[in-house]
Motif scaffolding. Sequence first.
Motif, PDB file in Angstrom:
ATOM      1  N   CYS A 154       0.830  -1.211   0.000  1.00  0.00           N
ATOM      2  CA  CYS A 154       0.000   0.000   0.000  1.00  0.00           C
ATOM      3  C   CYS A 154       0.861   1.257   0.000  1.00  0.00           C
ATOM      4  O   CYS A 154       0.652   2.182  -0.808  1.00  0.00           O
ATOM      5  CB  CYS A 154      -0.918   0.010   1.223  1.00  0.00           C
ATOM      6  N   VAL A 155       1.843   1.293   0.895  1.00  0.00           N
ATOM      7  CA  VAL A 155       2.664   2.490   1.056  1.00  0.00           C
ATOM      8  C   VAL A 155       3.583   2.692  -0.150  1.00  0.00           C
ATOM      9  O   VAL A 155       3.720   3.809  -0.668  1.00  0.00           O
ATOM     10  CB  VAL A 155       3.489   2.392   2.350  1.00  0.00           C
ATOM     11  N   GLY A 156       4.206   1.605  -0.619  1.00  0.00           N
ATOM     12  CA  GLY A 156       5.149   1.726  -1.724  1.00  0.00           C
ATOM     13  C   GLY A 156       4.498   2.166  -3.023  1.00  0.00           C
ATOM     14  O   GLY A 156       5.030   3.021  -3.741  1.00  0.00           O
ATOM     15  N   VAL A 157       3.336   1.614  -3.341  1.00  0.00           N
ATOM     16  CA  VAL A 157       2.661   1.948  -4.591  1.00  0.00           C
ATOM     17  C   VAL A 157       2.070   3.349  -4.528  1.00  0.00           C
ATOM     18  O   VAL A 157       2.313   4.194  -5.394  1.00  0.00           O
ATOM     19  CB  VAL A 157       1.567   0.910  -4.915  1.00  0.00           C
ATOM     20  N   THR A 158       1.267   3.617  -3.500  1.00  0.00           N
ATOM     21  CA  THR A 158       0.555   4.895  -3.443  1.00  0.00           C
ATOM     22  C   THR A 158       1.491   6.059  -3.159  1.00  0.00           C
ATOM     23  O   THR A 158       1.225   7.185  -3.594  1.00  0.00           O
ATOM     24  CB  THR A 158      -0.546   4.853  -2.371  1.00  0.00           C
ATOM     25  N   GLY A 159       2.589   5.815  -2.427  1.00  0.00           N
ATOM     26  CA  GLY A 159       3.515   6.904  -2.156  1.00  0.00           C
ATOM     27  C   GLY A 159       4.092   7.490  -3.428  1.00  0.00           C
ATOM     28  O   GLY A 159       4.085   8.713  -3.638  1.00  0.00           O
ATOM     29  N   MET A 160       4.587   6.630  -4.317  1.00  0.00           N
ATOM     30  CA  MET A 160       5.133   7.111  -5.586  1.00  0.00           C
ATOM     31  C   MET A 160       4.045   7.731  -6.472  1.00  0.00           C
ATOM     32  O   MET A 160       4.283   8.711  -7.182  1.00  0.00           O
ATOM     33  CB  MET A 160       5.818   5.959  -6.321  1.00  0.00           C
ATOM     34  N   CYS A 161       2.853   7.161  -6.412  1.00  0.00           N
ATOM     35  CA  CYS A 161       1.740   7.702  -7.203  1.00  0.00           C
ATOM     36  C   CYS A 161       1.410   9.137  -6.780  1.00  0.00           C
ATOM     37  O   CYS A 161       1.165  10.012  -7.621  1.00  0.00           O
ATOM     38  CB  CYS A 161       0.495   6.832  -7.042  1.00  0.00           C
ATOM     39  N   LEU A 162       1.378   9.370  -5.471  1.00  0.00           N
ATOM     40  CA  LEU A 162       1.069  10.706  -4.969  1.00  0.00           C
ATOM     41  C   LEU A 162       2.108  11.727  -5.423  1.00  0.00           C
ATOM     42  O   LEU A 162       1.754  12.841  -5.845  1.00  0.00           O
ATOM     43  CB  LEU A 162       0.989  10.676  -3.440  1.00  0.00           C
ATOM     44  N   ILE A 163       3.376  11.359  -5.345  1.00  0.00           N
ATOM     45  CA  ILE A 163       4.426  12.286  -5.777  1.00  0.00           C
ATOM     46  C   ILE A 163       4.320  12.557  -7.270  1.00  0.00           C
ATOM     47  O   ILE A 163       4.430  13.708  -7.723  1.00  0.00           O
ATOM     48  CB  ILE A 163       5.818  11.717  -5.444  1.00  0.00           C
ATOM     49  N   ALA A 164       4.076  11.503  -8.059  1.00  0.00           N
ATOM     50  CA  ALA A 164       3.963  11.674  -9.511  1.00  0.00           C
ATOM     51  C   ALA A 164       2.788  12.567  -9.876  1.00  0.00           C
ATOM     52  O   ALA A 164       2.882  13.386 -10.796  1.00  0.00           O
ATOM     53  CB  ALA A 164       3.811  10.302 -10.178  1.00  0.00           C
ATOM     54  N   GLU A 165       1.680  12.441  -9.157  1.00  0.00           N
ATOM     55  CA  GLU A 165       0.493  13.231  -9.463  1.00  0.00           C
ATOM     56  C   GLU A 165       0.634  14.680  -9.020  1.00  0.00           C
ATOM     57  O   GLU A 165       0.245  15.601  -9.738  1.00  0.00           O
ATOM     58  CB  GLU A 165      -0.726  12.609  -8.801  1.00  0.00           C
ATOM     59  N   LEU A 166       1.211  14.906  -7.859  1.00  0.00           N
ATOM     60  CA  LEU A 166       1.293  16.257  -7.316  1.00  0.00           C
ATOM     61  C   LEU A 166       2.419  17.082  -7.920  1.00  0.00           C
ATOM     62  O   LEU A 166       2.413  18.308  -7.811  1.00  0.00           O
ATOM     63  CB  LEU A 166       1.473  16.193  -5.795  1.00  0.00           C
ATOM     64  N   TYR A 167       3.387  16.415  -8.554  1.00  0.00           N
ATOM     65  CA  TYR A 167       4.494  17.135  -9.176  1.00  0.00           C
ATOM     66  C   TYR A 167       4.531  16.837 -10.668  1.00  0.00           C
ATOM     67  O   TYR A 167       5.297  15.997 -11.138  1.00  0.00           O
ATOM     68  CB  TYR A 167       5.823  16.749  -8.508  1.00  0.00           C
ATOM     69  N   PRO A 168       3.671  17.510 -11.452  1.00  0.00           N
ATOM     70  CA  PRO A 168       3.656  17.281 -12.900  1.00  0.00           C
ATOM     71  C   PRO A 168       4.907  17.792 -13.601  1.00  0.00           C
ATOM     72  O   PRO A 168       5.242  17.327 -14.677  1.00  0.00           O
ATOM     73  CB  PRO A 168       2.408  18.045 -13.361  1.00  0.00           C
ATOM     74  N   SER A 169       5.600  18.764 -12.998  1.00  0.00           N
ATOM     75  CA  SER A 169       6.859  19.226 -13.574  1.00  0.00           C
ATOM     76  C   SER A 169       7.896  18.116 -13.498  1.00  0.00           C
ATOM     77  O   SER A 169       8.151  17.566 -12.420  1.00  0.00           O
ATOM     78  CB  SER A 169       7.354  20.460 -12.830  1.00  0.00           C
ATOM     79  N   GLU A 170       8.480  17.756 -14.625  1.00  0.00           N
ATOM     80  CA  GLU A 170       9.442  16.653 -14.659  1.00  0.00           C
ATOM     81  C   GLU A 170      10.669  16.932 -13.798  1.00  0.00           C
ATOM     82  O   GLU A 170      11.192  16.026 -13.135  1.00  0.00           O
ATOM     83  CB  GLU A 170       9.872  16.370 -16.099  1.00  0.00           C
ATOM     84  N   ALA A 171      11.135  18.175 -13.794  1.00  0.00           N
ATOM     85  CA  ALA A 171      12.308  18.503 -12.994  1.00  0.00           C
ATOM     86  C   ALA A 171      12.003  18.348 -11.505  1.00  0.00           C
ATOM     87  O   ALA A 171      12.780  17.740 -10.750  1.00  0.00           O
ATOM     88  CB  ALA A 171      12.764  19.931 -13.297  1.00  0.00           C
ATOM     89  N   ALA A 172      10.862  18.890 -11.073  1.00  0.00           N
ATOM     90  CA  ALA A 172      10.481  18.778  -9.662  1.00  0.00           C
ATOM     91  C   ALA A 172      10.182  17.332  -9.291  1.00  0.00           C
ATOM     92  O   ALA A 172      10.538  16.869  -8.205  1.00  0.00           O
ATOM     93  CB  ALA A 172       9.257  19.666  -9.386  1.00  0.00           C
ATOM     94  N   ARG A 173       9.535  16.612 -10.186  1.00  0.00           N
ATOM     95  CA  ARG A 173       9.201  15.206  -9.921  1.00  0.00           C
ATOM     96  C   ARG A 173      10.467  14.381  -9.720  1.00  0.00           C
ATOM     97  O   ARG A 173      10.554  13.557  -8.796  1.00  0.00           O
ATOM     98  CB  ARG A 173       8.373  14.643 -11.076  1.00  0.00           C
TER      99      ARG A 173
END
Length: 472
Positions: A154-173
């Motif tokens: 749960c933590v491993g999958v959703t954690g990366m998903c949240l970061i990917a969604e909230l940081y659409p800028s490739e550099a920030a992501r």
Amino acid sequence: MRFPVPVMYTDAINTMKGKIVVIIVYLSLLLDNVLLTVVVPILPDYLRSVELILGNGKDNSTSNIDNHFNIRLQPDNKELEEETGYIGLLLSSKAFAQILINPVIGILTKYCGYHLPLFFGSINMLVATLLFALGENYLTFLVARTLHGIASACVGVTGMCLIAELYPSEAARSKVMGIVLGSGALGVLLGYPFGGILYAFVGKTAPFFVIAFLVVVDIGLQLSFLNLKIKYEEPVVETTWSHLLSDCLVVTAAGSILLTSAGMAILEPCLPLWLIEKMKPKKWQLGTVFIPDSLAYLIGTNFFGTFAYNFSRWRVAIVAMLLVGLSAVMVSLATDMTQLVLPHFGLGLGIGVLDAALVPMLASLMDTRHSAHYGSVYALQQTAVSLAYSLGPVIGGALMQSVGFPWVMRFIGLINILYSPLLVTLKTGVIEEEEKKISLMGTSDTQVNYKTSNEAITSRKYKRFYGSDESD
């Protein structure tokens, strides 16, 4: 039709909401890895001290493993092998549970978003931690370790998903994902000494109660700042595992993550046995031999995310995989403990740099080639790691008995070196990423979210994989 996120909203994500979510995700992954490693110096010794494994204890009030599994005891000369087998089953149960649950979490995120599964995983982690603290028999620890595997999924999958969604800028992501990935190495660095020292001087329950308290703090943050309501949003394009596994770029990236992780997964259980046989190290040396790779992984993830983005992720990933391969071969050439420092550092650095380059790139591949929903792809990434750490020790142990430890490490090193040229194909993903930026906005990278319009869905990339949807 879904449109790019406005600049003002994106800036708010990157300053206020994004930072809070990063703290929550970082803390969740940190505690997950602390709990992963804190049990290693505790449970084998504890089970042996109360004599639960072989059923020779004098305390009849405590159940032993015979009561649970009806296993016939072996002669005395096989007791150590039997004990090692039970401990191995206990420690590997987390990885096997995670393999089974990862795809389920990837599917669930489509129906309830990323916040609720993260919260569910934290609750499971709390229950598992309390079971470790209060448990007194093998079966309780086995249940706790399995629950921890569910929590990790749960933590491993959703954690990366949240970061990917909230940081659409490739550099920030790239930058933020690298920092978050470093939580795993920090958790490993803290877990072993934290568990060993508190267990030795305070007792078994102390480290687990400390972790449980921190998990409660993490749950409190999630209740305060995350939206835990079920919110289903039908994606423009359905992305299943069959679609991902037919995408050569996604499979290539996941394969490299699996192979580099396998090098460390084989090394961890096999190296101590080889060292004891060949070099006769002191106990404290066995406990510190893995410190260089953990430190190097922390360096690789924290400082090479932005570097990989600026200098082409596929190039950096190739160099990182070559470094892993060469370092694995160098391990087999060591003749004393000091000669292991450099190859161990190289292994950790290579794995960390590769993760910093490819984990954010998986989100970019979803943006440009599939729908901008990340549950499935990060479930695949987590499954690749889990497969490495569940099957790697089994395969490595079998090969070690037949060909010896040095040849096992040369073999895994050679596989990584031979696989690395395949990462050149990821250059296609970089080109598509640039084309998408131009076609969607024609403006700055900061404004692009990739949860975009129908034009993106009907591009030539989607036609290749979704032929039945071309008319939509």
